[in-house]
Design a protein around this motif. Structure first.
Motif, short mmCIF file in Angstrom:
data_model
loop_
_atom_site.label_atom_id
_atom_site.label_comp_id
_atom_site.label_asym_id
_atom_site.label_seq_id
_atom_site.Cartn_x
_atom_site.Cartn_y
_atom_site.Cartn_z
N THR A 163 -4.00 0.48 -4.65
CA THR A 163 -2.71 -0.15 -4.35
C THR A 163 -1.69 0.28 -5.39
OG1 THR A 163 -3.51 -2.03 -5.60
CG2 THR A 163 -3.56 -2.25 -3.21
N PRO A 164 -0.42 0.32 -5.00
CA PRO A 164 0.61 0.68 -5.97
C PRO A 164 0.71 -0.40 -7.06
CG PRO A 164 1.55 0.51 -3.75
CD PRO A 164 0.16 0.01 -3.67
N THR A 165 0.99 0.02 -8.27
CA THR A 165 1.26 -0.95 -9.33
C THR A 165 2.69 -1.47 -9.10
OG1 THR A 165 2.21 0.68 -10.82
CG2 THR A 165 -0.18 0.39 -10.93
N THR A 183 1.52 0.92 -17.11
CA THR A 183 1.64 0.26 -15.81
C THR A 183 1.74 1.26 -14.66
OG1 THR A 183 4.00 0.19 -16.16
CG2 THR A 183 2.78 -1.81 -16.73
N GLY A 184 1.44 2.51 -14.93
CA GLY A 184 1.49 3.51 -13.87
C GLY A 184 2.86 4.16 -13.72
N LYS A 185 3.60 4.25 -14.85
CA LYS A 185 4.94 4.84 -14.81
C LYS A 185 4.90 6.31 -14.42
CE LYS A 185 6.34 3.66 -18.97
NZ LYS A 185 7.16 3.83 -20.17
N THR A 186 3.86 7.02 -14.88
CA THR A 186 3.82 8.46 -14.62
C THR A 186 3.81 8.73 -13.11
OG1 THR A 186 2.49 8.59 -16.62
CG2 THR A 186 2.65 10.60 -15.29
N ILE A 237 -4.25 -0.31 -17.23
CA ILE A 237 -4.75 -0.73 -15.93
C ILE A 237 -5.98 0.04 -15.51
CG2 ILE A 237 -2.75 -1.78 -14.87
CD1 ILE A 237 -2.03 0.91 -13.78
N SER A 238 -6.24 1.15 -16.17
CA SER A 238 -7.43 1.89 -15.80
C SER A 238 -8.68 1.30 -16.44
CB SER A 238 -7.29 3.36 -16.20
OG SER A 238 -6.91 3.44 -17.55
N SER A 239 -8.48 0.30 -17.30
CA SER A 239 -9.65 -0.28 -17.96
C SER A 239 -9.94 -1.64 -17.35
CB SER A 239 -9.34 -0.40 -19.46
OG SER A 239 -9.42 -1.71 -19.90
N ASP A 297 0.84 -1.20 0.00
CA ASP A 297 0.00 0.00 0.00
C ASP A 297 0.87 1.25 0.00
OD1 ASP A 297 0.65 0.65 2.72
OD2 ASP A 297 -0.70 -0.97 3.30
N PHE A 298 0.25 2.36 -0.39
CA PHE A 298 1.01 3.61 -0.49
C PHE A 298 1.40 4.12 0.90
CE2 PHE A 298 -1.20 3.74 -4.66
CZ PHE A 298 -0.11 4.00 -5.48
N ALA A 299 0.52 3.86 1.90
CA ALA A 299 0.77 4.43 3.23
C ALA A 299 2.10 3.94 3.81
CB ALA A 299 -0.38 4.06 4.17
P1 AMP Z 1 0.63 5.35 -17.07
O1 AMP Z 1 1.37 4.07 -17.27
O2 AMP Z 1 1.32 6.29 -16.15
O3 AMP Z 1 0.25 5.98 -18.39
O4 AMP Z 1 -0.75 4.97 -16.32
C1 AMP Z 1 -1.80 4.30 -16.94
C2 AMP Z 1 -3.13 4.57 -16.24
O5 AMP Z 1 -3.16 3.95 -14.96
C3 AMP Z 1 -3.44 6.04 -15.97
O6 AMP Z 1 -4.79 6.27 -16.32
C4 AMP Z 1 -3.22 6.21 -14.47
O7 AMP Z 1 -4.00 7.25 -13.91
C5 AMP Z 1 -3.61 4.85 -13.94
N1 AMP Z 1 -2.92 4.47 -12.68
C6 AMP Z 1 -1.65 4.77 -12.31
N2 AMP Z 1 -1.36 4.23 -11.13
C7 AMP Z 1 -2.45 3.55 -10.70
C8 AMP Z 1 -2.75 2.78 -9.51
N3 AMP Z 1 -1.88 2.59 -8.54
N4 AMP Z 1 -4.00 2.24 -9.45
C9 AMP Z 1 -4.90 2.42 -10.44
N5 AMP Z 1 -4.68 3.14 -11.57
C10 AMP Z 1 -3.46 3.69 -11.70
#
Ligand code: AMP
Length: 429
Positions: free
Chosen positions: A54-56, A80-83, A364-366, A33-35
Motif C-alpha cells: 500500500t502507498p505510504t 516514510t517512502g519519500k524516494t 517503515i521497512s523494519s 492502493d497504487f492501482a
Molecule cells: P525512504 O523514506 O524513501 O528512504 O524509504 C524508506 C524505506 O521504505 C525504503 O527501504 C523503501 O524501499 C521503503 N518503502 C517505500 N515505500 C514503501 C511502501 N509503500 N511500502 C513498503 N515499504 C516502502
C-alpha cells in the motif's frame, strides 16, 4: 494530518510566498492502493516487485499531484517512502523512448544519492532505465561513460553535477523533472549556489519537486524562486518523528557519558545502532575507546575517503558492524532496516538534526519499533526543550542508576563502570 496548500506563482524575486489553506479532504483523494492512482502496468509490476503493498501517506498524497506535472513540495518525516513518492511520477512522466536526460535528482550526500539511484533502478526495472549516479569521491570516467550511454535519469550531489556540467558532459537542457531531495540539508551544507546554477541549466518549463523534512526560511525562499505555483503537501504535522520510535533522554555529566553508553548497550542489546556525535574528532575518539571493548564497532564521517566510507557502509548493511559511530552529514539518509537504536551521544546542534538522526530507526521497512536515546548534560536542558518543542512531544526520562547527572541534594554514590574490568562482560547478543 495532511495539509495541502496552494502557493502563489513564483517569480525570480525573494518575497515571501503566500499560501492559501485548502481542505485536505477536498484535495487529497484517499488512495489506499497504487492501482487506483492510474499508474502504468510497468510501474505497478515494479511496485509489486519491490514488495510495496500500500502507498505510504506521503506517496498517497504526493504521487497523484506530481503525476499531473505540477510543482510540488512534500514535507514529511524521514523514512516514510519519500524516494518512491518522487521516483514514481518521474518514471511515469518521462519519455522512455527518448535518448535525452529528462530527470535530475539532487541530494545532499553521496550515500543518499547512491541509495536513491538504487531505489530508482529497482522501481525502473520494467522500463529498462539505468539511472546515472553522479557523486564525488568516485571515478569521474565511469560517470562520464554512463552519461555517454544516455540515461534518462541522473541522481547526484550538487558539486559533482556542476563539475560534469562544466566539463560539458552533462546536458540538462531537456530535463522535464528536477527534484531537490532533503532540500533543508542541502542548504544547511552550503549547496545553495550550486543548486541555483543547476536549476538555471534546466529548461524553465519543467516540473520541480522539492522534498524536505523541515521547511525553514531558506527552503521556502528557494522554492519561491525556482518553483511555479507549487502545491505544498505537508505530512509533518501529526508527528515529526514516526510513532514507531520510542524516544528517551538520559541526563548525565559530560565525563560520564562513555560509562553510560556502555551500560545502555549492555541493557538494551541493540540489534544495530548508530551513535551520533557532533564532530568528526569526537566520533574518532569514541570509536577508539569503544572498538577496544566491543568488536563490530565502526566509524563514518566526512573526512574518511570514499573507499573507506563504502567499506563501512557495506559492513554495516551486512551486519558485520553492529555499532556505527557517525556525524550528522554522513549519518543522514542511511536506510538500514535492522537499525534498532539511535543514541545521541551529543545533543544535536540543530533541532532538525534530531529529527533526521532519530529517523534512521523505526523505518517503515523494519518490523520492530526503534528506540532513541539522547544524552544531555544539565547545561543542555534548554536544547532538549527546543527539541521537544520541535517534535511536539515530551521525551521520556530514562535512568541508569549511578549515571544521572549530579543534582544538588543528597550525595549519590556513583559507580564508575569504566574503571572496572568490564571487557569480558561487555558483550551482548
Ligand atoms: P525512504 O523514506 O524513501 O528512504 O524509504 C524508506 C524505506 O521504505 C525504503 O527501504 C523503501 O524501499 C521503503 N518503502 C517505500 N515505500 C514503501 C511502501 N509503500 N511500502 C513498503 N515499504 C516502502
Amino acid at each position: 494530518m495532511t495539509t495541502i496548500s496552494e502557493g502563489t506563482t513564483c517569480t525570480q524575486t525573494e518575497s515571501e510566498p503566500t499560501t492559501t489553506e485548502l481542505g485536505a479532504a477536498e484535495d487529497t483523494p484517499e488512495y489506499s492502493d497504487f492501482a487506483s492512482m492510474g499508474l502504468s502496468e510497468e510501474m505497478l509490476r515494479a511496485i509489486t516487485g519491490m514488495g510495496f503493498e500500500t502507498p505510504t501517506p506521503i506517496q498517497a498524497a504526493f504521487v497523484p499531484h506530481a503525476l499531473t506535472g505540477r510543482d510540488c513540495i512534500g514535507q514529511a518525516q524521514t523514512g516514510t517512502g519519500k524516494t518512491a513518492a518522487f521516483v514514481i511520477p518521474i518514471l511515469e512522466r518521462i519519455d522512455h523512448s527518448s535518448q535525452d536526460l529528462q530527470a535530475i535528482v539532487l541530494t545532499p550526500t553521496r550515500e543518499l544519492s547512491e541509495q536513491v539511484a538504487a531505489e530508482t533502478a529497482r522501481l525502473a526495472v520494467e522500463h529498462h532505465c539505468d539511472p546515472a549516479c553522479l557523486v564525488g569521491g568516485r571515478p569521474l570516467g565511469r560517470q562520464v561513460d554512463h552519461l555517454n550511454r544516455r540515461p534518462a535519469i541522473a541522481v547526484g550531489t550538487p558539486g559533482r553535477v556542476i563539475d560534469l556540467i562544466n566539463r560539458r558532459v552533462l546536458d540538462l537542457s531537456k530535463v522535464r523533472v528536477a527534484v531537490l531531495d532533503e532540500a533543508d540539508r542541502m542548504l544547511d551544507i552550503g549547496f545553495r549556489p550550486d543548486i541555483e546554477r543547476i536549476l538555471r541549466h534546466c529548461p524553465q518549463q519543467r516540473q520541480t519537486l522539492l522534498l524536505s523534512a523541515t521547511m525553514p526560511g531558506p527552503v521556502e525562499r528557494l522554492a519561491h524562486r525556482f518553483m511555479q505555483d507549487p502545491l505544498r503537501i505537508d505530512l509533518s504535522q501529526a508527528s515529526v518523528v514516526t510513532d514507531l520510535v520510542q524516544q528517551f533522554y538520559c541526563t548525565v555529566d559530560a565525563n560520564r557519558k562513555f560509562g553510560l553508553l556502555v551500560r545502555l548497550l549492555q541493557r538494551e542489546r541493540p540489534q544495530q545502532a548508530i551513535v551520533f556525535r557532533r564532530t568528526k574528532r569526537g566520533a574518532d575518539k569514541l570509536h577508539h575507546m569503544l572498538s577496544k571493548r566491543l568488536p563490530g564497532t565502526a566509524v563514518i564521517h566526512g573526512d574518511l575517503q570514499q573507499r573507506q566510507r563504502d567499506r563501512v557502509m557495506k559492513d554495516f548493511r551486512a551486519e558485520r558492524a553492529r555499532l556505527l559511530i557517525a556525524t550528522d552529514v554522513v549519518g543522514r539518509g542511511i536506510d538500514v532496516s535492522t537499525i534498532s537504536h539511535i543514541i545521541n551521544y551529543d545533543v544535536p546542534e540543530y533541532c532538525d538534526d534530531y529529527v533526521h538522526r532519530v529517523g534512521r530507526t523505526g523505518r517503515i521497512s523494519s518490523e520492530q519499533r526503534g528506540r532513541a536515546f539522547t544524552f544531555a548534560t544539565k547545561e543542555e536542558g534548554k536544547q532538549l526543550t527546543a527539541i521537544e518543542m520541535r517534535i511536539n512531544l515530551l521525551l521520556e526520562e530514562y535512568t541508569i542508576d549511578g549515571f544521572e547527572a549530579y543534582r544538588p541534594g543528597p550525595v549519590r554514590q556513583h559507580v564508575d563502570d569504566i574503571t572496572r574490568p568490564a571487557a569480558p562482560e561487555f558483550t551482548y547478543s
